[in-house]
Design a protein around this motif. Structure first.
Motif, PDB file in Angstrom:
ATOM      1  N   GLY A  12      10.526  -5.221   2.919  1.00 13.68           N
ATOM      2  CA  GLY A  12       9.804  -5.186   1.639  1.00 13.68           C
ATOM      3  C   GLY A  12      10.715  -4.822   0.489  1.00 13.68           C
ATOM      4  N   ALA A  13      11.897  -5.475   0.465  1.00 11.76           N
ATOM      5  CA  ALA A  13      12.894  -5.113  -0.561  1.00 11.76           C
ATOM      6  C   ALA A  13      12.867  -6.046  -1.771  1.00 11.76           C
ATOM      7  N   SER A  14      11.803  -6.837  -1.895  1.00 12.58           N
ATOM      8  CA  SER A  14      11.748  -7.754  -3.045  1.00 12.58           C
ATOM      9  C   SER A  14      11.215  -7.068  -4.295  1.00 12.58           C
ATOM     10  N   GLY A  16       9.480  -2.996  -6.011  1.00 14.37           N
ATOM     11  CA  GLY A  16       9.054  -1.607  -5.870  1.00 14.37           C
ATOM     12  C   GLY A  16      10.009  -0.683  -5.139  1.00 14.37           C
ATOM     13  N   ILE A  17       9.455   0.099  -4.228  1.00 10.58           N
ATOM     14  CA  ILE A  17      10.217   1.144  -3.524  1.00 10.58           C
ATOM     15  C   ILE A  17      11.351   0.531  -2.703  1.00 10.58           C
ATOM     16  N   GLY A  18      11.054  -0.551  -1.997  1.00 10.96           N
ATOM     17  CA  GLY A  18      12.069  -1.185  -1.147  1.00 10.96           C
ATOM     18  C   GLY A  18      13.246  -1.693  -1.959  1.00 10.96           C
ATOM     19  N   THR A  35      14.599  -7.374   3.241  1.00 13.04           N
ATOM     20  CA  THR A  35      13.764  -8.488   3.702  1.00 13.04           C
ATOM     21  C   THR A  35      12.472  -8.551   2.885  1.00 13.04           C
ATOM     22  N   SER A  36      11.908  -9.753   2.842  1.00 14.26           N
ATOM     23  CA  SER A  36      10.545  -9.942   2.342  1.00 14.26           C
ATOM     24  C   SER A  36      10.128 -11.353   2.735  1.00 14.26           C
ATOM     25  N   ARG A  37       8.849 -11.629   2.608  1.00 15.10           N
ATOM     26  CA  ARG A  37       8.402 -12.971   3.014  1.00 15.10           C
ATOM     27  C   ARG A  37       8.979 -14.037   2.106  1.00 15.10           C
ATOM     28  N   PRO A  51      14.622 -13.744   4.575  1.00 14.66           N
ATOM     29  CA  PRO A  51      13.170 -13.909   4.710  1.00 14.66           C
ATOM     30  C   PRO A  51      12.668 -13.339   6.040  1.00 14.66           C
ATOM     31  N   MET A  52      11.647 -12.531   5.973  1.00 16.28           N
ATOM     32  CA  MET A  52      11.032 -12.025   7.224  1.00 16.28           C
ATOM     33  C   MET A  52       9.579 -11.649   6.947  1.00 16.28           C
ATOM     34  N   ASP A  53       8.708 -12.149   7.815  1.00 18.07           N
ATOM     35  CA  ASP A  53       7.304 -11.745   7.746  1.00 18.07           C
ATOM     36  C   ASP A  53       7.088 -10.742   8.875  1.00 18.07           C
ATOM     37  N   ASN A  79      11.306   1.159   7.196  1.00 23.26           N
ATOM     38  CA  ASN A  79      10.060   0.395   7.312  1.00 23.26           C
ATOM     39  C   ASN A  79       9.223   0.657   6.074  1.00 23.26           C
ATOM     40  N   ASN A  80       9.380  -0.227   5.108  1.00 24.34           N
ATOM     41  CA  ASN A  80       8.747  -0.012   3.811  1.00 24.34           C
ATOM     42  C   ASN A  80       7.659  -1.044   3.481  1.00 24.34           C
ATOM     43  N   ALA A  81       7.795  -2.276   3.983  1.00 15.68           N
ATOM     44  CA  ALA A  81       6.858  -3.346   3.596  1.00 15.68           C
ATOM     45  C   ALA A  81       5.417  -2.913   3.844  1.00 15.68           C
ATOM     46  N   GLY A  82       4.575  -3.194   2.899  1.00 15.63           N
ATOM     47  CA  GLY A  82       3.174  -2.837   3.060  1.00 15.63           C
ATOM     48  C   GLY A  82       2.387  -3.212   1.829  1.00 15.63           C
ATOM     49  N   TYR A  83       1.066  -3.139   1.961  1.00 16.34           N
ATOM     50  CA  TYR A  83       0.200  -3.425   0.814  1.00 16.34           C
ATOM     51  C   TYR A  83      -1.101  -2.663   1.012  1.00 16.34           C
ATOM     52  N   SER A 148      -4.612   3.051   7.988  1.00 15.93           N
ATOM     53  CA  SER A 148      -3.371   2.417   8.487  1.00 15.93           C
ATOM     54  C   SER A 148      -2.193   3.393   8.358  1.00 15.93           C
ATOM     55  N   LYS A 149      -2.199   4.205   7.308  1.00 13.46           N
ATOM     56  CA  LYS A 149      -1.117   5.170   7.118  1.00 13.46           C
ATOM     57  C   LYS A 149      -1.325   6.408   8.015  1.00 13.46           C
ATOM     58  N   PHE A 150      -2.585   6.813   8.225  1.00 12.69           N
ATOM     59  CA  PHE A 150      -2.838   7.906   9.185  1.00 12.69           C
ATOM     60  C   PHE A 150      -2.325   7.475  10.569  1.00 12.69           C
ATOM     61  N   SER A 184      -0.817  -4.141  -8.762  1.00 11.61           N
ATOM     62  CA  SER A 184      -1.317  -5.484  -9.091  1.00 11.61           C
ATOM     63  C   SER A 184      -1.559  -6.337  -7.847  1.00 11.61           C
ATOM     64  N   LYS A 185      -0.902  -5.966  -6.730  1.00 13.26           N
ATOM     65  CA  LYS A 185      -1.097  -6.754  -5.505  1.00 13.26           C
ATOM     66  C   LYS A 185      -2.275  -6.246  -4.661  1.00 13.26           C
ATOM     67  N   ARG A 186      -2.881  -5.123  -5.084  1.00 16.08           N
ATOM     68  CA  ARG A 186      -3.985  -4.559  -4.287  1.00 16.08           C
ATOM     69  C   ARG A 186      -5.111  -5.579  -4.126  1.00 16.08           C
TER      70      ARG A 186
HETATM   71  N1  NAP Z   1       3.337   2.417  -5.020  1.00 19.08           N
HETATM   72  C1  NAP Z   1       2.696   3.459  -4.548  1.00 19.08           C
HETATM   73  O1  NAP Z   1       1.988   4.173  -5.296  1.00 19.08           O
HETATM   74  C2  NAP Z   1       2.827   3.830  -3.094  1.00 19.08           C
HETATM   75  C3  NAP Z   1       2.390   5.117  -2.700  1.00 19.08           C
HETATM   76  C4  NAP Z   1       2.496   5.483  -1.374  1.00 19.08           C
HETATM   77  C5  NAP Z   1       3.032   4.617  -0.446  1.00 19.08           C
HETATM   78  N2  NAP Z   1       3.445   3.367  -0.840  1.00 19.08           N
HETATM   79  C6  NAP Z   1       3.985   2.483   0.202  1.00 19.08           C
HETATM   80  O2  NAP Z   1       5.266   2.054  -0.179  1.00 19.08           O
HETATM   81  C7  NAP Z   1       5.556   0.793   0.438  1.00 19.08           C
HETATM   82  C8  NAP Z   1       6.129  -0.148  -0.593  1.00 19.08           C
HETATM   83  O3  NAP Z   1       5.157  -0.394  -1.589  1.00 19.08           O
HETATM   84  P1  NAP Z   1       5.528  -0.646  -3.137  1.00 19.08           P
HETATM   85  O4  NAP Z   1       4.750   0.336  -3.904  1.00 19.08           O
HETATM   86  O5  NAP Z   1       6.962  -0.735  -3.327  1.00 19.08           O
HETATM   87  O6  NAP Z   1       4.790  -2.046  -3.342  1.00 19.08           O
HETATM   88  P2  NAP Z   1       5.339  -3.509  -3.761  1.00 19.08           P
HETATM   89  O7  NAP Z   1       6.133  -3.411  -5.001  1.00 19.08           O
HETATM   90  O8  NAP Z   1       4.121  -4.357  -3.738  1.00 19.08           O
HETATM   91  O9  NAP Z   1       6.309  -3.909  -2.558  1.00 19.08           O
HETATM   92  C9  NAP Z   1       5.820  -4.252  -1.287  1.00 19.08           C
HETATM   93  C10 NAP Z   1       6.891  -4.984  -0.515  1.00 19.08           C
HETATM   94  O10 NAP Z   1       6.386  -5.264   0.795  1.00 19.08           O
HETATM   95  C11 NAP Z   1       6.607  -6.630   1.085  1.00 19.08           C
HETATM   96  N3  NAP Z   1       5.620  -7.127   2.054  1.00 19.08           N
HETATM   97  C12 NAP Z   1       4.280  -7.044   1.980  1.00 19.08           C
HETATM   98  N4  NAP Z   1       3.731  -7.622   3.051  1.00 19.08           N
HETATM   99  C13 NAP Z   1       4.743  -8.056   3.838  1.00 19.08           C
HETATM  100  C14 NAP Z   1       4.838  -8.737   5.085  1.00 19.08           C
HETATM  101  N5  NAP Z   1       3.756  -9.103   5.795  1.00 19.08           N
HETATM  102  N6  NAP Z   1       6.064  -9.028   5.604  1.00 19.08           N
HETATM  103  C15 NAP Z   1       7.160  -8.677   4.918  1.00 19.08           C
HETATM  104  N7  NAP Z   1       7.167  -8.045   3.737  1.00 19.08           N
HETATM  105  C16 NAP Z   1       5.955  -7.745   3.198  1.00 19.08           C
HETATM  106  C17 NAP Z   1       6.558  -7.321  -0.267  1.00 19.08           C
HETATM  107  O11 NAP Z   1       7.295  -8.532  -0.279  1.00 19.08           O
HETATM  108  P3  NAP Z   1       6.649  -9.999  -0.082  1.00 19.08           P
HETATM  109  O12 NAP Z   1       5.282  -9.949  -0.669  1.00 19.08           O
HETATM  110  O13 NAP Z   1       7.608 -10.873  -0.781  1.00 19.08           O
HETATM  111  O14 NAP Z   1       6.685 -10.211   1.387  1.00 19.08           O
HETATM  112  C18 NAP Z   1       7.271  -6.309  -1.149  1.00 19.08           C
HETATM  113  O15 NAP Z   1       8.659  -6.469  -1.060  1.00 19.08           O
HETATM  114  C19 NAP Z   1       4.246   0.329   1.074  1.00 19.08           C
HETATM  115  O16 NAP Z   1       4.284   0.574   2.465  1.00 19.08           O
HETATM  116  C20 NAP Z   1       3.199   1.209   0.408  1.00 19.08           C
HETATM  117  O17 NAP Z   1       2.077   1.408   1.238  1.00 19.08           O
HETATM  118  C21 NAP Z   1       3.355   2.965  -2.136  1.00 19.08           C
END
Ligand code: NAP
Length: 272
Positions: A12-14, A16-18, A35-37, A51-53, A79-83, A148-150, A184-186
């Motif tokens: 999930g390095a495309s 945010g945090i990644g 990686t990211s999709r 690229p990785m899903d 392990n950062n990817a998530g939504y 999912s996080k618990f 915005s992706k929520r």
């Molecule tokens: N932002 C917050 O307030 C917050 C707070 C607590 C925890 N977190 C956690 O931090 C992590 C990163 O979130 P973020 O805030 O940085 O959000 P983000 O900017 O939306 O980044 C999410 C990353 O995950 C990737 N991703 C999503 N689904 C994927 C899949 N099936 N396979 C591969 N990559 C996937 C996305 O890339 P693609 O869509 O290109 O695949 C993107 O690079 C998440 O696990 C989130 O739960 C965030």
């Protein structure tokens, strides 16, 4: 080992945090793979994007093989990817609930099963799982996301003990609200359902959540913490990062009655 020899894989390095973690560690001299999709769409990264899903066995297998062939090892896995999905539990279909777990929980299980045999052989490694404060305190209308996080929290506690004797350190980073594209992706479930009895309250609550996220600290804060953790030879299990109030509420949960915590949360999210 010199810092510059360390191989880091961040999912999930495309954005945010990644992305912040990948850029920061790359700048510090680590050899970073992100990686990211949609990795092939990003062109301006200073680190290599692949690229990785994480929901797909074959995609994960192929990517890990590629990194190992190219770099010879993976020292640090983030392990950062998530939504996140939002909506009432009643409004959330089994399909949507499973999708949430597929990425936020099973995706991590899938990657770790692929990487652990190599980390065990090299007798060294860090696995850093990006959880959430929502993995410690469940929030209304974010039930599936928090669940999912618990689940990730419990899974990580077990893994840490299982691989300790192989020189592998397993750590949880628990961010509070951070300003990223996560907001915005929520996927908003109740808000989009015409007939949901929860619609109004879900919208009000998520509105507060989103304001907090967009007013939250930059993801760079997580990147700095990550670097600190991977340079600690004896890291803790859990690290919290975010606003003072959100971290405080985690500690309060340990000492105040459940009823009081619930009152505070419901008041804060305008449900009382
Ligand atoms: N932002 C917050 O307030 C917050 C707070 C607590 C925890 N977190 C956690 O931090 C992590 C990163 O979130 P973020 O805030 O940085 O959000 P983000 O900017 O939306 O980044 C999410 C990353 O995950 C990737 N991703 C999503 N689904 C994927 C899949 N099936 N396979 C591969 N990559 C996937 C996305 O890339 P693609 O869509 O290109 O695949 C993107 O690079 C998440 O696990 C989130 O739960 C965030």
């Amino acid at each position: 080992m010199k810092k510059t020899n360390k191989i880091v894989l961040i999912t999930g390095a495309s954005s945010g945090i990644g992305k912040a973690c990948a850029e920061f560690l790359n700048h510090k001299g680590y050899h970073v793979f992100g990686t990211s999709r949609q990795a092939n769409k990003s062109t301006s990264n200073s680190f290599e994007m692949i690229p990785m899903d994480i929901n797909d066995d074959e995609s994960v297998e192929k990517t890990i093989k590629y990194v190992l062939e190219k770099a010879g090892r993976i020292d640090i896995l983030v392990n950062n990817a998530g939504y996140g999905i939002s909506g009432s539990i009643e409004d959330t279909s089994i399909i949507k609930a499973k999708e949430q777990f597929e990425t936020n929980f099973f995706g991590i299980h899938r990657i770790c099963r692929e990487i652990l045999p190599f980390m065990r052989k090299q007798n060294y490694g860090y696995i850093i799982n990006i959880s959430s404060i929502g993995g410690l305190i469940s929030l209304p209308f974010q039930g599936l996301y928090c669940a999912s996080k618990f689940a990730l929290e419990g899974w990580t506690e077990a893994l840490r003990m299982e691989v300790d004797s192989f020189g592998i350190k397993v750590v949880l980073i628990e961010p509070g609200d951070i300003k990223t594209l996560f907001t915005s992706k929520r996927e908003k479930i109740s808000a989009l359902l015409k007939k949901s009895v929860y619609k109004k309250r879900a919208i009000m609550t998520i509105d507060v959540v989103e304001k907090d996220e967009q007013g939250g600290p930059s993801p760079d804060k997580v990147a700095h913490l990550l670097e600190h953790i991977i340079n600690d030879t004896s890291p803790k299990l859990r690290y919290k990062v975010g606003s003072f109030t959100q971290i405080l509420i985690c500690y309060l949960k340990r000492i105040i009655p459940d009823k009081s915590l619930q009152w505070i949360l419901m008041k804060y999210y305008k449900l009382k």
